[in-house]
Design an enzyme around this catalytic site. Structure first.
Site, PDB file in Angstrom:
ATOM      1  N   LYS A  43       0.307  -0.861  -0.084  1.00  0.00           N
ATOM      2  CA  LYS A  43      -0.280  -0.199   0.010  1.00  0.00           C
ATOM      3  C   LYS A  43       0.693   1.362  -0.133  1.00  0.00           C
ATOM      4  O   LYS A  43       2.048   1.346   0.449  1.00  0.00           O
ATOM      5  CB  LYS A  43      -0.675  -0.177   1.225  1.00  0.00           C
ATOM      6  N   SER A  59      -9.944  -0.939   7.789  1.00  0.00           N
ATOM      7  CA  SER A  59      -9.124  -1.010   6.522  1.00  0.00           C
ATOM      8  C   SER A  59      -9.076  -1.911   5.438  1.00  0.00           C
ATOM      9  O   SER A  59      -8.381  -1.999   4.382  1.00  0.00           O
ATOM     10  CB  SER A  59      -8.153   0.062   6.300  1.00  0.00           C
ATOM     11  N   SER A  99      -9.764   1.844   3.803  1.00  0.00           N
ATOM     12  CA  SER A  99      -8.435   2.077   3.202  1.00  0.00           C
ATOM     13  C   SER A  99      -7.863   1.745   1.986  1.00  0.00           C
ATOM     14  O   SER A  99      -7.293   2.323   1.343  1.00  0.00           O
ATOM     15  CB  SER A  99      -7.855   3.595   4.077  1.00  0.00           C
TER      16      SER A  99
END
Length: 476
Positions: A81, A180, A156
């Site tokens: 990420k 997330s 997220s």
């Protein structure tokens, strides 16, 4: 066929590389070809690392030829990420002002993936500051859900979930402060594991200062994958020690063979929180599958879940006001300013005495949950009480945000307590994935995964999905 190697699980990939049946170069080339075919539709990977991935694959193949010891993910293509440090790349965290914030060292989770032999082929998208259950930002743009462009891919770690669902890499890295990892996995039809706080080391040298206490207690790093077995492989790799994280705990992985089947508490509908029919149906179906696998299943709710949810909201929002709120106002895009503004309006922020009492309350609640797990080692409940939200639903004002927060109670309550949780798919409803969450006591991830595999064995696998066909069909 060689061009279909991207379809393999990480477990299959590592085994075939070790047996010299395929090379890491072939795996990486296949996954990069898949990325080129589907990522233009999804925008899941916003930093493609083709050149370095191929170079790392060549190094991995040379190690195989020399007969060197191989790590558990040797030669396996993965994604990480954009909110964790990777040497030589910008830790943008979805924020335009951070586009040049280049890391000079790997974060622990990136370093551990490399040590395990993984090949990092790209970096996945996140909302600004990784602070929404939706994945869109002014710097990298919007990530689409590979099943339906009108609903969120989650956040997220929405880029991570969309990528692995579409076959871009066998494993995706994510992180989870309030769902997330688990929520994007649920929205995209893949498996996602939130480990116990302290299981996987974390640190970003690009941060100007360490994160605040409640966030440190709730935030974790973990994997997303198309199979539960791949989560087990990825977790073992990610959880290697790193002295930069003082919260990292040296706790052995316990085999689940002696503990599963187990007694299961089933909570299909949370007190006071409306639940969509497909959500309730998925939990009841998974409960039946676990019962058929030998578990003893009882309908019972965990202690004071709604109180834990409000504790998350109040503590995290109070801490955000100590600095993050100003940064969001200065550097955030309109979407994160709107979403955080609604969260701030709904939270009961604390003065010093309230904050201290809130942290003490966390210990009280965790003690009660640990006692609960003594009787019910497994808790089966929704990931979210609603099917995946419409895109940008958190932009509709405070009333909608209240509904979102209520729906996400199963995610944020377990996060503030630092507990492990697994999101696992259960099928489709109305063309969208359904799934459930399995929660256990601290450091009981292997039991979580064993239950997840029992559900997966009955539900089957939803992915990889062809997003080009799915999204074109939805538009048509």
């Amino acid at each position: 066929m060689k061009q279909e190697l991207w379809r393999l699980s990480a477990t299959e990939m590592s085994a075939r590389v070790a047996s010299r049946d395929v090379s890491s170069k072939e795996l990486v080339e296949s996954c990069l070809q898949r990325l080129e075919a589907v990522n233009p539709y999804l925008n899941a990977i916003v930093d493609v690392l083709a050149e370095s991935a191929l170079a790392d694959a060549a190094t991995a193949d040379a190690a195989v030829q020399r007969g060197e010891p191989l790590g558990p993910l040797h030669g396996v293509p993965v994604t990480v990420k954009v909110n964790v440090d990777m040497a030589g790349r910008a830790t943008t965290n979805g924020v335009a002002a951070f586009r040049d914030l280049v890391a000079h060292e790997d974060s622990p989770v990136v370093a551990n993936l490399r040590k395990a032999g993984a090949i990092i082929m790209g970096r996945s998208n996140a909302p600004a500051f990784s602070y929404r259950w939706f994945t869109d930002n002014d710097l990298h743009g919007r990530t689409l859900n590979p099943w339906d462009a009108q609903v969120t891919p989650g956040g997220s770690s929405g880029g991570a979930a969309a990528a692995v669902a579409a076959g871009i890499g066998a494993i995706a890295h994510g992180n989870d402060l309030g769902g997330s990892i688990r929520y994007p996995a649920y929205a995209c039809g893949v498996a996602g594991l939130r480990p116990t706080s302290g299981r996987v080391p974390a640190f970003n040298a690009t941060q100007q200062r360490d994160r605040t206490l409640a966030v440190q207690l709730a935030s974790v790093q973990g994997p997303l994958a198309r199979t539960v077995g791949d989560l087990r492989l990825a977790l073992a790799a990610m959880a290697a020690p790193d002295v930069r994280d003082p919260w990292w705990a040296h706790v052995a992985f316990e085999a689940a063979e002696h503990a599963f089947p187990a007694r299961v508490a089933v909570c299909a509908e949370l007190p006071g929180v409306p639940a969509d029919a497909p959500v309730v149906d998925a939990v009841r179906r998974a409960a039946q599958w676990l019962e058929e696998a030998g578990c003893i299943v009882e309908e019972v709710a965990p202690p004071r879940l709604n109180e834990a949810c409000e504790l998350w909201l109040n503590l995290v929002t109070t801490e955000a006001l100590s600095g993050l709120a100003d940064t969001i106002e200065e550097h955030g895009d309109r979407a994160i300013r709107n979403a955080f503004g609604s969260q701030r309006q709904l939270a009961s922020t604390c003065d010093l005495d309230g904050y201290v009492r809130g942290l003490a309350r966390r210990t009280t609640l965790l003690r009660e949950w640990q006692a609960f797990f003594e009787r019910y080692p497994l808790l089966l409940m929704p990931v979210s009480c609603r099917t995946p939200f419409a895109v940008d639903e958190d932009q509709r004002g405070d009333a909608y945000m209240r509904q979102i927060l209520d729906a996400q109670s199963p995610l944020v309550a377990t996060a503030i307590l630092g507990l492990p949780g697994l999101a696992v798919p259960t099928g489709l409803s109305g063309g969208l994935p359904t799934g459930v969450q399995i929660v256990t006591g601290r450091y009981q991830e292997s039991l979580c995964l064993a239950a997840g595999e029992a559900i997966e064995a009955r539900a089957g696998r939803l992915t990889p999905i062809d997003p080009v066909r799915a999204l074109t069909h939805r538009v048509g």
